[in-house]
Design an enzyme around this catalytic site. Structure first.
Site, PDB file in Angstrom:
ATOM      1  N   TYR A  30       6.279  53.816  44.980  1.00 54.76           N
ATOM      2  CA  TYR A  30       6.173  53.026  46.205  1.00 54.76           C
ATOM      3  C   TYR A  30       7.365  52.085  46.272  1.00 54.76           C
ATOM      4  O   TYR A  30       8.498  52.497  46.039  1.00 54.76           O
ATOM      5  CB  TYR A  30       4.811  52.314  46.244  1.00 54.76           C
ATOM      6  CG  TYR A  30       4.437  51.850  47.632  1.00 54.76           C
ATOM      7  CD1 TYR A  30       4.380  52.756  48.691  1.00 54.76           C
ATOM      8  CD2 TYR A  30       4.154  50.518  47.890  1.00 54.76           C
ATOM      9  CE1 TYR A  30       4.052  52.334  49.967  1.00 54.76           C
ATOM     10  CE2 TYR A  30       3.815  50.094  49.163  1.00 54.76           C
ATOM     11  CZ  TYR A  30       3.772  51.007  50.201  1.00 54.76           C
ATOM     12  OH  TYR A  30       3.457  50.597  51.457  1.00 54.76           O
ATOM     13  N   LYS A  51     -12.764  75.740  53.452  1.00 57.35           N
ATOM     14  CA  LYS A  51     -11.554  76.516  53.721  1.00 57.35           C
ATOM     15  C   LYS A  51     -10.396  75.969  52.899  1.00 57.35           C
ATOM     16  O   LYS A  51      -9.589  76.730  52.340  1.00 57.35           O
ATOM     17  CB  LYS A  51     -11.226  76.449  55.220  1.00 57.35           C
ATOM     18  CG  LYS A  51     -10.147  77.433  55.687  1.00 57.35           C
ATOM     19  CD  LYS A  51     -10.629  78.865  55.538  1.00 57.35           C
ATOM     20  CE  LYS A  51      -9.636  79.874  56.101  1.00 57.35           C
ATOM     21  NZ  LYS A  51      -9.698  80.025  57.544  1.00 57.35           N
TER      22      LYS A  51
END
Length: 759
Positions: A40, A95
Site C-alpha cells: 500500500y 460459478k
C-alpha cells in the site's frame, strides 16, 4: 437421503464456518511493515504511475489478467427462474468456484439489482478497468441477447454469456461426433430444436457455424413450431421461423435426424422417437430430467446416440467442459473479445479430444476398462485433465489467428506445461480417487460406529457409492444416533461383538488370534476377551474375508489402533510398516513419510520406507519424485542423520535405479527446483520439485505435517498405513467427516489395488 435432509445439508454446506464458498487470499507477503509499505502506501504509488503511463501495465502489476467477473441480475437462475439478484448469489459464487478449480481463474461475483438493459450495460462497462473478462450468467431472454451484443461491441475484454454459448459449444462438439459415428453429413441432417430461449438460439447458431443448414432446422417454443406466419415474433425467433406445414413436436420429428432438447422433462414420447429417421441423435438436455428418459430412449431405439445434461448417463453435455478453458485461453493472450472463431476452436478441440486415447485415470474414474470414441463416449468426461491444455490452447491460437490477441504466445509447449503446473493442487486428486473408488465399492468396517461423525461419513460413502459400510458397536446406541440425527443408513449391517461371543464366527476369530499370539504370552481366554475390542474384531473380519478393509482411530491413539491389526493381520512378509500422509497443498499433493510408525529408522529401514511410499503413490497414478531429507545438502554438513540419509540414498540408487530419489537434501532445496538446479546440477531431481518427502525420523515427519496442516493451510489425508498384509487404515484423533470420507476413499482404492495384485 430424504428431501428434508438434502435441503438442510445444502444449507449447512453454505453456512457452516465462513459463510459462502469463496474468499480473497493475498498473493504477496504481508508479514512485515516493509511488505505493507510496498503493498500500500507509499510503495503502491509506483505501479499506479506505471499504469497511468501505460494502461496495459495493469496486466503486469495487478490481478486484472486472471480476474473474471461473473455477473447476473438473477432473472433466469438455474431452474428457479426470476428469483432476483441477491437470491442468485450462491449460484454466482458456485460459478466462481468452478472457474477456480478447473482453470485457476479468480472471480468476483457481481449481482446487479436491475432489469433495465441500459442500466445493466452501463454498470458492466464501467467495471472494465477491474476485470480481464466478463462472464454473464442467468439473465433471461431476450434481454440477454441485447446485453451481450452491446457489451461485446463496447468493451475491449472478453465477454461471454455462458448460458447461451457454453451449452452451444459442448453440444456442438457432441453433434459433430455423433454425426460422424452415425455416418451422417452435418450439412444434410434434419434438426429439431425444442426450446427457443437463450441457450436454444445460441446452440442453433453454433450448429450452423459448424456446418448445419438453416433450411434443415425447425425450432419450437411453448406454443409449438415457430412459423413465419405467427404474429409478434421477436427477431431472434423470427430468424429460425419456417414456412413448412408443421405445427407440433410430433409433426417436426417425423424423419428428423437430430433432436435437440432445451425445454422441459418428458415432452418427447416413444412414438415421436420411433418416427425419427434411422440412426437418430438425441441430445435431451433439460435438467434435472431430460425431454425423454435415457433408459426409455435407448430401450426404444437400439440405433440411437443419446446425450443428456445428467452425470449418471453417458454423454453428459456439461458446460464445465468449456467455459473455464475458453476464458483461460482468452485471458492468457489478453484477447479483446471471445469471437466466433474462438468458440468454434473450442468446439473442435472438445470433439477431437473425445477421439484420443483416454487416460487410465479417466477409465478408472468411470468404471470402464477402455473408454473410447463411440456411441457412449462422444464428448470427453469433465475430469479429463487434458481439457485445460487442449481447449485453452485451441482458444488462444484462434484468438491470435483471428487478430484479437494482444499478447501472442510463441512457445506452445511451454504454455501447455504452464497450464499443467497452474492446476497443481485443488482437490483434483481426491476427486479422481473418489471416481476410482466408485467403480468397485468395497466393504469397509467402521470400528467406532457409536460416533456421529463416523456414522455421517458412513452415510456419505454409502450414498456416493464409494463403500459398503459395516458398523461395529452397541446396536442400541448406534440406532439411537441414527434416529436422533435422521441419518439414512437403512440396510447397513451393524455388528456388536458382545452379542457375538457365543457365535461360531467369534470362536473362529479367537482361535486365529490365539494361534498367532500364543508364544507371546496370550492364552485362549485372553484371545476371547481381546475380541471384545472392536479393533480386534474388525481386523478379524478383514482377515477372514468378511470385510475388505478396516477404518479406526477416531477415538484412540495411533498405537492402540494399529496394534490389533498387527496382531490379527500382520505385515506383508519381509516388509516394514510405515505411515504416509498426503498433504493437499496449493502446489499439488505432497506425500510425507514416515510420519506415524518408525521412531528412528536406520539407513536400511529408510530404504524400505521409501520403496513402500513409491509403490503406494504409483497406485494413485502419480510418479513419485522422492527427496530424502536432513539438515544437509549432499554432505554439506556432517553428523549421524546426514550420514544415514546419504547411505540410504546410495542404497536406493544401487538397488532400485528406477525410483526417482535423491538425498541428503534440505527441505527448501527439495521443493525449489530452480534453487536445486542452480546449486546442485548433478541431482536427479532437477527439473521438478519433489512430491514425496522421506523424513529421517518420526519426530521430524510428525512435526512437519502438523505444522503444514495448521500454518500452511494444507489438508492432510491420512495417516495411510503401508506394508500391512491386508489393507487397514487409521484415522487421526477427532478427524472431521471430510477427513474420514477421504480416508475411506483411499482405503477402497488400496483394496482394489490389493485384490488386483492377487488375481
Amino acid at each position: 437421503m430424504s428431501k428434508i435432509n438434502r435441503k438442510q445439508e445444502a444449507l449447512n454446506y453454505h453456512s457452516k464456518g465462513r459463510p459462502g464458498k469463496i474468499e480473497v487470499v493475498p498473493t504477496k507477503p504481508t508479514n512485515s511493515q516493509r511488505d505493507l509499505s510496498l503493498a500500500y502506501s507509499p510503495g503502491v504509488a509506483e505501479p499506479c504511475l506505471a499504469i497511468a503511463a501505460n494502461k496495459e501495465d495493469a496486466y503486469k502489476y495487478t490481478a486484472k489478467g486472471n480476474l473474471v467477473a461473473v455477473i447476473s441480475n438473477g432473472t433466469a437462475v438455474l431452474g428457479l427462474g426470476d428469483i432476483g439478484a441477491q437470491a442468485g448469489k450462491p449460484v454466482m459464487e458456485g460459478k466462481g468456484l468452478l472457474f477456480k478449480i478447473f482453470a485457476d481463474i479468480d472471480v468476483f461475483d457481481i449481482e446487479l439489482d436491475t432489469k433495465n438493459v441500459d442500466e445493466f450495460v452501463n454498470i458492466v462497462k464501467a467495471l472494465e478497468p477491474t476485470f480481464g473478462g466478463i462472464n454473464l450468467e442467468d439473465i433471461k431472454a431476450p434481454e440477454c441477447f441485447e446485453i451481450e451484443r452491446r457489451l461485446k461491441a463496447e468493451m475491449s475484454i472478453p465477454v461471454m454469456h455462458d448460458d447461451q454459448h457454453g451449452t452451444a459449444i459442448i453440444s456442438g462438439a457432441a453433434l459433430i461426433n455423433a454425426c460422424e459415428l452415425q455416418h451422417k453429413d452435418i450439412s444434410e441432417v434434419k434438426i429439431v430444436v425444442n426450446g427457443a430461449g437463450a441457450a436454444a438460439i445460441s446452440c442453433t447458431g453454433m450448429y450452423m457455424s459448424v456446418g448445419a443448414k438453416k433450411e434443415n432446422i425447425v425450432m419450437l417454443d411453448s406454443k409449438g413450431v415457430i412459423r413465419s406466419d405467427r404474429e409478434n415474433l421477436d427477431k431472434m425467433k423470427a430468424e429460425f421461423a419456417t414456412d413448412r406445414d408443421i405445427h407440433t413436436l410430433a409433426d417436426a420429428l417425423k424423419d428428423a435426424d437430430v433432436f435437440i432438447g432445451l425445454s422441459a422433462a418428458d415432452v418427447m414420447t416413444e412414438e415421436m422417437l420411433l418416427s425419427m429417421a434411422d440412426k437418430p441423435i438425441v441430445l435431451a438436455m433439460a435438467n434435472p430430467n431430460p425431454e425423454i428418459a435415457y433408459d426409455l430412449a435407448v430401450a426404444t431405439r437400439s440405433d440411437i446416440i443419446m446425450g443428456t445434461g445428467r452425470s449418471d448417463y453417458p454423454n453428459q453435455v456439461n458446460n464445465v467442459l468449456g467455459f473455464p478453458y475458453i476464458f483461460r485461453g482468452a485471458l492468457d493472450v489478453r484477447a479483446t473479445g471471445i469471437n466466433e472463431e474462438m468458440k468454434i476452436a473450442a468446439v473442435r478441440a472438445i470433439a477431437d479430444l473425445a477421439k484420443q486415447s483416454v487416460p487410465e485415470a479417466v477409465n478408472q474414474a468411470y468404471n470402464a476398462n477402455n473408454l473410447k470414441f463411440g456411441i457412449d463416449y462422444i464428448i470427453p468426461k469433465p475430469n479429463d485433465p487434458r481439457l485445460i491444455t487442449e481447449v485453452s490452447v485451441a482458444v488462444a491460437k484462434a484468438a491470435i489467428e483471428s487478430g484479437v490477441a494482444r499478447m501472442p504466445i510463441t512457445d506452445w509447449d511451454k504454455y501447455k506445461e504452464d497450464l499443467r503446473q497452474r492446476m497443481g493442487k485443488d482437490d483434483r486428486i481426491m476427486r479422481d480417487l473418489t471416481m476410482v473408488a466408485k467403480r468397485d465399492a468395497k466393504r469397509v468396517v467402521f470400528a467406532e460406529a457409536d460416533n456421529y461423525k463416523i456414522l455421517r461419513a458412513a452415510q456419505i460413502v454409502k450414498e456416493e457409492g464409494i463403500a459398503v459400510p459395516i458398523l461395529l458397536g452397541k446396536k442400541a446406541k448406534i440406532n439411537k444416533l441414527i434416529d436422533d440425527y435422521a441419518l439414512e443408513l437403512e440396510g447397513v449391517e451393524i455388528i456388536d461383538p458382545v452379542e457375538e461371543i457365543e457365535s461360531e464366527r467369534y470362536q473362529k476369530f479367537a482361535d486365529h488370534l490365539y494361534k498367532k499370539r500364543q508364544r507371546r504370552g496370550l492364552s485362549r481366554l485372553d484371545a476371547e476377551k481381546m475380541l471384545l475390542d472392536r479393533n480386534y474384531f474388525g481386523a478379524s473380519l478383514v482377515e477372514f474375508g468378511e470385510a475388505d478393509t478396516l477404518i479406526s482411530g477416531m477415538t484412540k491413539n495411533y498405537a492402540k489402533t494399529i496394534r490389533p491389526a498387527l496382531h490379527v493381520i500382520g505385515a506383508q512378509p519381509g516388509s516394514k510398516i510405515a505411515g504416509m500422509y498426503m498433504m493437499l497443498t496449493e502446489k499439488g499433493p505432497v506425500f510425507f513419510g514416515d510420519t506415524t510408525v518408525n521412531v528412528d529408522p536406520c539407513a536400511e529401514e529408510l530404504v524400505d520406507i521409501t520403496v513402500l511410499l513409491d509403490k503406494a503413490i504409483r497406485k494413485m497414478g502419480i510418479e513419485p519424485r522422492i527427496a530424502l531429507l536432513s539438515y544437509s545438502n549432499f554432505g554439506s554438513n556432517d553428523g549421524k542423520t546426514p550420514q544415514k540419509v546419504r547411505k540410504a540414498a546410495q542404497l536406493l540408487h544401487d538397488q532400485y535405479p528406477s525410483i526417482i530419489v535423491d538425498g541428503d537434501l534440505q527441505a527448501n532445496f527439495a521443493m525449489n527446483p530452480e534453487m536445486l538446479t542452480a546449486n546442485f546440477p548433478f541431482s536427479n531431481l532437477n527439473g521438478h520439485a519433489a512430491n514425496t518427502l522421506v523424513f529421517p525420523n518420526l519426530e521430524s515427519g510428525n512435526i512437519a505435517y502438523k505444522l503444514l496442516q495448521e500454518i500452511g493451510n494444507a489438508e492432510a489425508v491420512g495417516p495411510i498405513l503401508l506394508g500391512m498384509n491386508k489393507p487397514v487404515h487409521v484415522l487421526q484423533l477427532d478427524s472431521s467427516v471430510r477427513e474420514i470420507v477421504n480416508m475411506v476413499t483411499i482405503a477402497v482404492v488400496d483394496v482394489q489395488s490389493y485384490q488386483k495384485g492377487r488375481q
